[in-house]
Design an enzyme around this catalytic site. Sequence first.
Site, PDB file in Angstrom:
ATOM      1  N   LYS A  96       0.815  -1.219   0.000  1.00 54.72           N
ATOM      2  CA  LYS A  96       0.000   0.000   0.000  1.00 54.72           C
ATOM      3  C   LYS A  96       0.851   1.271   0.000  1.00 54.72           C
ATOM      4  O   LYS A  96       0.436   2.305  -0.499  1.00 54.72           O
ATOM      5  CB  LYS A  96      -0.933   0.006   1.217  1.00 54.72           C
ATOM      6  CG  LYS A  96      -1.947  -1.132   1.225  1.00 54.72           C
ATOM      7  CD  LYS A  96      -3.279  -0.676   0.731  1.00 54.72           C
ATOM      8  CE  LYS A  96      -4.290  -1.773   0.450  1.00 54.72           C
ATOM      9  NZ  LYS A  96      -4.359  -2.900   1.367  1.00 54.72           N
ATOM     10  N   GLU A 118     -10.096   6.512   2.699  1.00 60.95           N
ATOM     11  CA  GLU A 118     -10.990   5.549   3.344  1.00 60.95           C
ATOM     12  C   GLU A 118     -10.154   4.313   3.626  1.00 60.95           C
ATOM     13  O   GLU A 118      -9.160   4.053   2.961  1.00 60.95           O
ATOM     14  CB  GLU A 118     -12.164   5.202   2.429  1.00 60.95           C
ATOM     15  CG  GLU A 118     -11.899   4.063   1.441  1.00 60.95           C
ATOM     16  CD  GLU A 118     -10.831   4.358   0.403  1.00 60.95           C
ATOM     17  OE1 GLU A 118     -10.703   5.535   0.012  1.00 60.95           O
ATOM     18  OE2 GLU A 118     -10.108   3.430   0.004  1.00 60.95           O
ATOM     19  N   SER A 384       1.821  -9.893  -0.572  1.00 68.18           N
ATOM     20  CA  SER A 384       1.430  -8.481  -0.502  1.00 68.18           C
ATOM     21  C   SER A 384       1.690  -7.820   0.844  1.00 68.18           C
ATOM     22  O   SER A 384       1.876  -6.604   0.905  1.00 68.18           O
ATOM     23  CB  SER A 384      -0.045  -8.341  -0.875  1.00 68.18           C
ATOM     24  OG  SER A 384      -0.855  -9.150  -0.048  1.00 68.18           O
TER      25      SER A 384
HETATM   26  C1  LIG Z   1      -5.170  -4.042   1.230  1.00 65.13           C
HETATM   27  C2  LIG Z   1      -4.449  -5.315   1.085  1.00 65.13           C
HETATM   28  C3  LIG Z   1      -4.781  -6.257   0.083  1.00 65.13           C
HETATM   29  C4  LIG Z   1      -5.961  -6.099  -0.824  1.00 65.13           C
HETATM   30  O1  LIG Z   1      -5.972  -4.976  -1.640  1.00 65.13           O
HETATM   31  P1  LIG Z   1      -5.629  -5.031  -3.185  1.00 65.13           P
HETATM   32  O2  LIG Z   1      -5.965  -3.682  -3.667  1.00 65.13           O
HETATM   33  O3  LIG Z   1      -6.472  -6.103  -3.812  1.00 65.13           O
HETATM   34  O4  LIG Z   1      -4.184  -5.339  -3.300  1.00 65.13           O
HETATM   35  C5  LIG Z   1      -3.993  -7.385  -0.041  1.00 65.13           C
HETATM   36  N1  LIG Z   1      -2.955  -7.619   0.781  1.00 65.13           N
HETATM   37  C6  LIG Z   1      -2.616  -6.760   1.766  1.00 65.13           C
HETATM   38  C7  LIG Z   1      -1.462  -7.077   2.645  1.00 65.13           C
HETATM   39  C8  LIG Z   1      -3.351  -5.584   1.947  1.00 65.13           C
HETATM   40  O5  LIG Z   1      -3.016  -4.734   2.935  1.00 65.13           O
END
Ligand SMILES: *Cc1c(COP(=O)(O)O)cnc(C)c1O
Length: 397
Positions: A96, A118, A384
Amino acid sequence: MKQENKKNKYEPDARGFYGDFGGAFIPEMLQHNIDELLNSYRLIINDTSFREEYELLLSDYAGRPSPLYYAKRLSERYGTCIYLKREDLNHTGSHKINNALGQVLLAERMGKKRIIAETGAGQHGVATATVCALRGLECIVYMGACDVARQAPNVARMEMLGAKVVPVNSGNKTLKDATNEAIRDWIAHPADTYYVIGSVVGPHPYPEMVAMFQSVISEEIKAQLLQKTGRDYPDAVIACVGGGSNAAGAFVNYIDNDKVRLYGAEGGGKGADTSLTAATMAVGTTGILHGSMILLMQDKYGQITEPYSISAGLDYPGVGPLHSHLHRTGRAEYMPVNDDEALAAALLTTRLEGIIPALESAHALALLERIRFNPDEIVVVNLSGRGDKDMETYLQK
Ligand SMILES: *Cc1c(COP(=O)(O)O)cnc(C)c1O
């Protein structure tokens, strides 16, 4: 960020459409904000000094490039060659920050002094509050009252960073309602306020812009794979999909390469055939949400149905227009992963690799159980985020 990388057939058209999906379906009162954003975005992202400043912060502040790690024991377990793209090692613990840095720098150059966002799980709110602290900007984060209660550690982080967290009591008191409130705020403060959207959703140009800021993920994978394997592309890329930003970042430089299979893992919840699911691709239909034509979960009257996933980052009732399009055209394949599969994958990765993944990322890892890969194939899983925020859930199981 390189412009030449973005010229592919999956780039939206001038009105922000990826095939049938996307666009900017907005109330007239937002038109001015969107026009201003679109014009500034096009000018500023091509500016060399903007790009240099952004790239310097990505490296020295966020810690990029994130490693591409050969996961030996996972590879042995699944009989294929698995690399993990370590977005979990970024500052604030997920992908993010790539987007928050890009958009807040853009806001600064547009002369905006007040940043709104948000957040659902709180990861995007934390990333935005972090960059606002770094740049000395006012930050207001809208969050459903339910989420404020269940994500207390992230609320505390945002407040320590100086952000004002506003609990939203309308609707189901979750992400969708927080988003509505942020849009209302933006309409009420068009002159001084910039709205940082956290995924590849919302009206054009947000989906394109967020994908561009996240494209650094697959840009790095290309260079890292080339160095490690002599080839700049894998046979498959796997990522989890909430709104779709980390998946977009991991896919975007490979969309035009048909040799690369693209897989998205959605929050299946208790099962895509139950009412407790967030598997938009599996159960969704075309509709408009938050200014964009997308696949979304709705009843026959067009009312949004409440999504559910064990992972707060995956329970958005829609999926961005790029993914809606990749799904419809068959370029990428999306599969629901249920809560129990994600929990099992999280534990396995923890025990085999010493990496505690975010619950969202665990959904991507779970696809390794489902898809058969050959021993000589190369698979990249986009990790992620890290699992610290999910310890309470992990310990309950
Ligand atoms: C917010 C988040 C997601 C999901 O959001 P995407 O926009 O689909 O990437 C996935 N993994 C983590 C660690 C997140 O914080």
